[in-house]
Motif scaffolding. Structure first.
Motif, PDB file in Angstrom:
ATOM      1  N   LYS A 259      20.499  19.724 -15.846  1.00 52.05           N
ATOM      2  CA  LYS A 259      19.494  19.031 -16.291  1.00 52.05           C
ATOM      3  C   LYS A 259      20.150  17.486 -16.642  1.00 52.05           C
ATOM      4  O   LYS A 259      19.713  16.444 -16.524  1.00 52.05           O
ATOM      5  N   SER A 260      21.317  17.684 -17.376  1.00 54.71           N
ATOM      6  CA  SER A 260      22.013  16.426 -17.711  1.00 54.71           C
ATOM      7  C   SER A 260      22.586  15.669 -16.694  1.00 54.71           C
ATOM      8  O   SER A 260      22.754  14.330 -16.339  1.00 54.71           O
TER       9      SER A 260
ATOM     10  N   GLY B 172      18.566  15.575 -14.107  1.00 53.97           N
ATOM     11  CA  GLY B 172      17.082  15.315 -14.641  1.00 53.97           C
ATOM     12  C   GLY B 172      16.325  16.352 -14.324  1.00 53.97           C
ATOM     13  O   GLY B 172      15.131  16.240 -14.648  1.00 53.97           O
ATOM     14  N   HIS B 173      16.655  17.329 -13.484  1.00 49.43           N
ATOM     15  CA  HIS B 173      15.536  18.552 -13.235  1.00 49.43           C
ATOM     16  C   HIS B 173      16.270  19.737 -14.080  1.00 49.43           C
ATOM     17  O   HIS B 173      17.149  19.725 -14.504  1.00 49.43           O
ATOM     18  N   ASP B 174      14.944  20.544 -14.215  1.00 48.32           N
ATOM     19  CA  ASP B 174      15.179  21.770 -14.966  1.00 48.32           C
ATOM     20  C   ASP B 174      15.384  22.982 -13.810  1.00 48.32           C
ATOM     21  O   ASP B 174      14.721  22.830 -12.770  1.00 48.32           O
ATOM     22  N   ILE B 175      16.036  23.878 -14.206  1.00 47.40           N
ATOM     23  CA  ILE B 175      16.141  25.108 -13.324  1.00 47.40           C
ATOM     24  C   ILE B 175      14.987  25.798 -13.370  1.00 47.40           C
ATOM     25  O   ILE B 175      14.290  26.139 -14.286  1.00 47.40           O
ATOM     26  N   ASP B 176      14.408  26.283 -12.150  1.00 45.97           N
ATOM     27  CA  ASP B 176      13.220  26.821 -12.007  1.00 45.97           C
ATOM     28  C   ASP B 176      13.445  28.404 -12.389  1.00 45.97           C
ATOM     29  O   ASP B 176      12.397  29.078 -13.000  1.00 45.97           O
ATOM     30  N   MET B 177      14.248  28.941 -11.870  1.00 42.36           N
ATOM     31  CA  MET B 177      14.374  30.399 -11.955  1.00 42.36           C
ATOM     32  C   MET B 177      16.015  30.766 -11.766  1.00 42.36           C
ATOM     33  O   MET B 177      16.821  30.122 -11.125  1.00 42.36           O
TER      34      MET B 177
ATOM     35  N   VAL C 245      25.961  28.319  -8.961  1.00 41.96           N
ATOM     36  CA  VAL C 245      25.409  27.186  -8.062  1.00 41.96           C
ATOM     37  C   VAL C 245      23.833  27.095  -8.501  1.00 41.96           C
ATOM     38  O   VAL C 245      23.150  27.885  -8.618  1.00 41.96           O
ATOM     39  N   VAL C 246      23.487  25.672  -7.996  1.00 45.64           N
ATOM     40  CA  VAL C 246      21.992  25.863  -8.107  1.00 45.64           C
ATOM     41  C   VAL C 246      21.455  25.187  -6.642  1.00 45.64           C
ATOM     42  O   VAL C 246      21.940  24.234  -6.208  1.00 45.64           O
TER      43      VAL C 246
ATOM     44  N   THR D 262       9.684  21.930  -4.269  1.00 46.06           N
ATOM     45  CA  THR D 262      11.064  22.162  -4.373  1.00 46.06           C
ATOM     46  C   THR D 262      11.392  22.936  -5.740  1.00 46.06           C
ATOM     47  O   THR D 262      10.792  22.437  -6.779  1.00 46.06           O
ATOM     48  N   TYR D 263      12.078  24.085  -5.471  1.00 43.72           N
ATOM     49  CA  TYR D 263      12.484  25.072  -6.538  1.00 43.72           C
ATOM     50  C   TYR D 263      14.026  24.947  -7.002  1.00 43.72           C
ATOM     51  O   TYR D 263      14.573  25.136  -5.695  1.00 43.72           O
ATOM     52  N   TYR D 264      14.598  24.738  -7.954  1.00 43.47           N
ATOM     53  CA  TYR D 264      15.725  24.788  -8.451  1.00 43.47           C
ATOM     54  C   TYR D 264      16.199  26.062  -8.836  1.00 43.47           C
ATOM     55  O   TYR D 264      15.580  26.477  -9.841  1.00 43.47           O
TER      56      TYR D 264
END
Length: 252
Positions: A99-100, A103-108, A141-142, A194-196
């Motif tokens: 996120k830093s 700006g996105h959160d990991i979804d799963m 990795v994301v 879109t999913y991270y």
């Protein structure tokens, strides 16, 4: 006339001797040298490395947390306590990094069942414990996946019926392995979203036949090892008590 002829022969010999020769490797031979206990230790080398070895051993064995029970990857059919702990640790420790930067959160999170390499024994937990669980140098990795690739992932999990560690995914299948429910962060998967998805570099590169990762929007390399994430999680916890839950279940 004889002197002139001899002079010419000498010149030919000298110039031909000075000419650069092209050498070619024609043969390579190897020999196997067995390292056994019959080879004597070098006391000077042993004395030199002993302080470093002792420091490393002490660091590996320093107590970080306590496990209330013994957990193995065989203690559940579709999800296991140790697998749930590892997936949740990857999420909690890597999400702030991701996120830093984005700006996105990991979804799963999706890891692999075979990547759990030892049990988590009851008692003191140390860095050595983390090296036992994850001896490989796999990094987190994301991967940014669209709904279509997410559905391919769900099909893979439902048909494979293995307790691959997941976090933030709720998957329920019937007795014929047909998907009854599939939710990420409590919501159904939308085709255009879109999913991270956090995973490891081995799986991203097709390990365990997880080919759905290769069709993606973006790849984010965190330079953060799974083992390091486990150690960081151990340090934050006083007591480790993971459970088998309903994140992946089958209705029979």
């Amino acid at each position: 006339m004889r002197i002139t002829y001899l002079f010419i022969l000498l010149n030919i010999f000298v110039f031909s001797s000075c000419k650069e020769q092209n050498l070619h490797l024609s043969k390579i031979e190897g020999k196997q040298i067995a390292i056994t206990d019959s080879i004597e230790n070098n006391t000077e080398i042993e004395a030199y490395i002993k302080p470093f070895r002792d420091r490393i051993e002490n660091d590996l064995d320093s107590v970080l947390a306590y496990s209330v029970d013994t957990y193995t990857k065989k203690d559940g059919e579709y999800n296991t306590a140790i697998g749930n702990f590892m997936a949740d640790a990857v999420y909690s420790e890597s999400n702030p990094i991701f996120k830093s930067r984005t700006g996105h959160d990991i979804d799963m999170v999706l890891l692999n069942h075979g990547g759990i390499r030892s049990i988590l024994s009851k008692g003191n937990v140390s860095k050595r414990t983390a090296f036992g669980l994850m001896p490989f140098e796999n990094s987190i990795v994301v991967v940014a996946l669209k709904g279509e690739q997410m559905n391919a992932m769900i099909d893979y999990l439902s048909q494979g019926k293995r307790a691959h560690p997941v976090s933030n995914l709720k998957l329920k299948i019937d007795k014929n392995s047909k998907v009854i429910e599939a939710k990420v962060n409590g919501k159904p998967i939308e085709k255009e979203n879109t999913y991270y998805v956090a995973t490891n570099d081995y799986l991203y590169n097709g390990g365990d036949n997880m080919s759905f990762f290769k069709t993606n929007d973006s790849l984010y390399v965190l330079n953060y090892k799974i083992r390091t994430a486990l150690i960081d999680k151990f340090i934050k916890l006083d007591t480790i008590n993971p459970v088998i839950d309903d994140r992946f279940t089958q209705i029979k």
